[in-house]
Design an enzyme around this catalytic site. Structure first.
Site, PDB file in Angstrom:
ATOM      1  N   LYS A 176       0.893  -1.181   0.000  1.00 61.65           N
ATOM      2  CA  LYS A 176       0.000   0.000   0.000  1.00 61.65           C
ATOM      3  C   LYS A 176       0.915   1.211   0.000  1.00 61.65           C
ATOM      4  O   LYS A 176       1.660   1.444   0.940  1.00 61.65           O
ATOM      5  CB  LYS A 176      -0.876  -0.015   1.268  1.00 61.65           C
ATOM      6  CG  LYS A 176      -2.200   0.710   1.134  1.00 61.65           C
ATOM      7  CD  LYS A 176      -2.116   2.219   1.027  1.00 61.65           C
ATOM      8  CE  LYS A 176      -1.934   2.899   2.358  1.00 61.65           C
ATOM      9  NZ  LYS A 176      -1.631   4.340   2.184  1.00 61.65           N
ATOM     10  N   GLU A 192       9.318   0.116  11.255  1.00 59.17           N
ATOM     11  CA  GLU A 192      10.373   1.132  11.182  1.00 59.17           C
ATOM     12  C   GLU A 192       9.686   2.460  11.419  1.00 59.17           C
ATOM     13  O   GLU A 192       8.933   2.930  10.570  1.00 59.17           O
ATOM     14  CB  GLU A 192      11.046   1.124   9.804  1.00 59.17           C
ATOM     15  CG  GLU A 192      11.766  -0.161   9.469  1.00 59.17           C
ATOM     16  CD  GLU A 192      12.968  -0.442  10.348  1.00 59.17           C
ATOM     17  OE1 GLU A 192      13.428   0.478  11.067  1.00 59.17           O
ATOM     18  OE2 GLU A 192      13.430  -1.585  10.332  1.00 59.17           O
ATOM     19  N   CYS A 245      13.790   9.942   8.898  1.00 55.79           N
ATOM     20  CA  CYS A 245      13.711   9.510  10.305  1.00 55.79           C
ATOM     21  C   CYS A 245      15.091   9.427  10.932  1.00 55.79           C
ATOM     22  O   CYS A 245      15.213   9.362  12.146  1.00 55.79           O
ATOM     23  CB  CYS A 245      12.928   8.223  10.458  1.00 55.79           C
ATOM     24  SG  CYS A 245      13.030   7.125   9.091  1.00 55.79           S
TER      25      CYS A 245
HETATM   26  P1  ADP Z   1       3.565   9.876   7.810  1.00 56.33           P
HETATM   27  O1  ADP Z   1       3.322  10.724   9.012  1.00 56.33           O
HETATM   28  O2  ADP Z   1       4.984   9.684   7.452  1.00 56.33           O
HETATM   29  O3  ADP Z   1       2.663  10.166   6.653  1.00 56.33           O
HETATM   30  P2  ADP Z   1       1.915   7.676   8.565  1.00 56.33           P
HETATM   31  O4  ADP Z   1       2.256   6.737   9.649  1.00 56.33           O
HETATM   32  O5  ADP Z   1       0.761   8.571   8.745  1.00 56.33           O
HETATM   33  O6  ADP Z   1       3.263   8.440   8.294  1.00 56.33           O
HETATM   34  O7  ADP Z   1       1.723   6.911   7.199  1.00 56.33           O
HETATM   35  C1  ADP Z   1       2.576   5.884   6.751  1.00 56.33           C
HETATM   36  C2  ADP Z   1       1.776   4.908   5.926  1.00 56.33           C
HETATM   37  O8  ADP Z   1       0.794   4.303   6.773  1.00 56.33           O
HETATM   38  C3  ADP Z   1       1.012   5.533   4.777  1.00 56.33           C
HETATM   39  O9  ADP Z   1       1.038   4.655   3.669  1.00 56.33           O
HETATM   40  C4  ADP Z   1      -0.394   5.647   5.327  1.00 56.33           C
HETATM   41  O10 ADP Z   1      -1.401   5.658   4.337  1.00 56.33           O
HETATM   42  C5  ADP Z   1      -0.479   4.382   6.149  1.00 56.33           C
HETATM   43  N1  ADP Z   1      -1.533   4.405   7.190  1.00 56.33           N
HETATM   44  C6  ADP Z   1      -2.017   5.456   7.861  1.00 56.33           C
HETATM   45  N2  ADP Z   1      -2.991   5.068   8.721  1.00 56.33           N
HETATM   46  C7  ADP Z   1      -3.108   3.718   8.609  1.00 56.33           C
HETATM   47  C8  ADP Z   1      -3.929   2.728   9.228  1.00 56.33           C
HETATM   48  N3  ADP Z   1      -4.834   3.039  10.153  1.00 56.33           N
HETATM   49  N4  ADP Z   1      -3.759   1.438   8.854  1.00 56.33           N
HETATM   50  C9  ADP Z   1      -2.841   1.096   7.931  1.00 56.33           C
HETATM   51  N5  ADP Z   1      -2.054   1.992   7.299  1.00 56.33           N
HETATM   52  C10 ADP Z   1      -2.170   3.287   7.621  1.00 56.33           C
END
Ligand code: ADP
Length: 503
Positions: free
Chosen positions: A194, A268, A303
């Protein structure tokens, strides 16, 4: 293997906008491009211009279902391919990605705003390197013989886990994806990725290119939002492993969902990486090292960015002045311009967040924030998400700027007199991803390296992730390792014990 005709070019292209348009509105499932089942899509915006460059398929649980089912079918056959042959196939993918490195660099620069010369090309080449590295490791999926009893042969074999879900962020999406996809495939798993909503294009192109070599269904790519697409992917019962790079907050959500199904997870997460500089360091090399360490060319969106720099007092002021002068000389501007050193912040949300930190730092009594480099003058970049790099001094250690991950071009500098106090300060956040030490006293450097709470410590250098070197954090920075042979064995296989009683 691809269904033809499809709109993307066969040969590498340097027209990143045409490629972005061709990649619009598609997932890649079961060896072919498919639109979202809902028909929905969302905009992909160039952060340097504010202009929409493509639209991405907006995945939901129904797309997840299709991708996981195809991956499940493909996995049964892929696992039967001899391990070295799987590796050789992945190595052929590496060669294809190497041929397309310039194309991928331009595409990632378009969608993320990362400068082509200093960042995007480096990422594209490293991606090919990672696939090449893992491609050679098929023969290393070895088991052991275990002494048990006379007339009993007891062995362990390494088996793949099944369908792996990989959730990736936007800052170095191609590279962070490669760290997951390459070992997963070589170990005999199939993968559903994803992508991050901000940067879905270059990883989609990589998936398409690799599908020219891989059997269909081995490597699938979904775009979409976290809860709507990532959530169902992590929770899908056929997904037997979750690997995630992103924020601590989402890492916890993903980890809980994996725990519900009792499947292993690699995380990570963030960092607040310290750099400790001693007065006996090689001064010029260390100042240059601070620029690299802070990932200023990527607007600090890393990071492992050295967002806290502790400098021994005798050289403190000279060091800060030299660092500021070097950052001042860096050029912010059009990411695709060869003259540009520093590109943009990824999105308006991230821009607001970083600005908030800077405002808070500037309003902190006694603290000073030096803004470096100049805003671009090019009118085409008027709406670009550029933030001037800031170097803060005299911040209290409990300031949010010192404790929290900013993910922007902001570093905090502190003088120190006592190495033990610098070590305690360096260890004084919830994170533990990376750290660097700069000294010619290697006895001192090694002693501190052992006591720094970090997954990766470098002395007199601060390189980004390299193939063959385990990478991953401790404390809130994550669980598990990536980039190495051990990471493939530990995180993408399980060991089965087989015993034969021949007495
Ligand atoms: P950043 O702050 O670097 O954008 P996130 O942790 O928000 O980091 O996002 C990293 C990845 O996790 C993205 O691909 C985002 O779409 C995905 N993501 C965010 N929320 C969820 C969730 N509830 N379940 C699975 N994946 C998620």
């Amino acid at each position: 293997m691809l269904d033809r005709p499809h709109p993307t070019p066969d040969a590498p292209t340097l027209d990143q906008q045409a490629l972005a348009t061709a990649l619009s509105g598609k997932h890649f499932i079961g060896g072919r491009f498919v639109p979202a089942r809902s028909g929905k899509s969302f905009a992909v915006v160039n952060p340097a211009t504010g202009l929409e460059v493509a639209h991405a398929a907006e995945g939901d649980a129904s797309d997840v279902e299709a991708a996981v089912q195809d991956a499940e079918v493909a996995q049964k056959a892929w696992a039967k391919v001899p391990a070295r042959k799987r590796g050789a196939t992945v190595a052929r993918c590496a060669a294809l990605l190497r041929d397309h490195a310039e194309e991928l660099a331009r595409l990632i620069a378009l969608e993320t705003g990362k400068a082509l010369r200093t960042e995007s090309r480096v990422e594209a080449q490293t991606v090919a390197d990672i696939f090449e590295f893992y491609g050679g490791l098929g023969g290393e999926l070895k088991g052991e013989t275990v002494p048990f009893a006379p007339d009993v042969l007891s062995v362990t074999v390494r088996e793949p886990l099944g369908v792996v879900s990989a959730i990736i962020p936007w800052n170095v999406p191609m590279l962070l994806m490669a760290l997951k996809v390459a070992p997963a495939l070589v170990a005999g798993n199939t993968v559903v990725v994803k992508s991050a909503e901000e940067a879905p294009l270059a990883v989609l192109r990589i998936c398409e290119l690799m599908n020219r070599v891989l059997p269909p269904g081995c490597f699938n790519m979904l775009s979409g939002f976290g809860p709507e697409c990532g959530g169902p992917l992590v929770a899908h019962p056929l997904v037997r492993k979750v690997t995630f790079t992103g924020s601590v907050e989402v890492g916890r959500i993903v980890s809980k969902a994996a725990a519900e199904k009792l499947v292993p997870v690699t995380l990570e997460l963030g960092g607040k990486s310290p750099m400790i500089v001693f007065a006996d360091c090689d001064f010029e090399k260390t100042v240059t090292g601070a620029i690299t360490s802070m990932r200023f060319t990527r607007q600090g969106q890393s990071c492992t960015a050295a967002s806290r720099i502790y400098v021994e007092r005798p050289i403190f002021q000279r060091f800060v002045d030299a660092l500021a002068a070097k950052v001042d000389a860096m050029r912010m501007g059009d990411p695709l311009d060869e003259a540009t050193d520093i590109g943009t912040i990824i999105s308006p949300d991230q821009f607001k967040k970083v600005e908030g930190f800077i405002k808070e730092g500037l309003a902190t009594p006694g603290a000073t924030g030096r803004a470096c480099s100049a805003m671009p003058s090019d009118p085409a970049m008027e709406k670009g998400l550029f933030i001037r790099p800031h170097i803060f001094s005299d911040l209290p250690s409990d300031s949010r700027l010192v404790q929290e991950e900013i993910f922007g071009p902001v570093t905090c500098v502190f003088p120190f007199d006592d190495a033990e106090k610098a070590l305690a300060a360096a260890n004084g956040t919830e994170y533990g991803l990376a750290a660097s030490l700069w000294t010619n006293n290697l006895r001192l450097g090694l002693d501190l390296a052992h006591r720094l709470e970090a997954g990766l410590v470098q002395i007199n250098q601060n390189l980004v992730v390299q193939a063959n070197l385990s990478y991953g954090g401790v404390k809130s920075s994550g669980l598990g390792k990536e980039a190495s042979l051990e990471s493939m064995l530990e995180h993408f296989t399980h060991k089965k014990t087989i015993m034969v009683n021949y007495g």
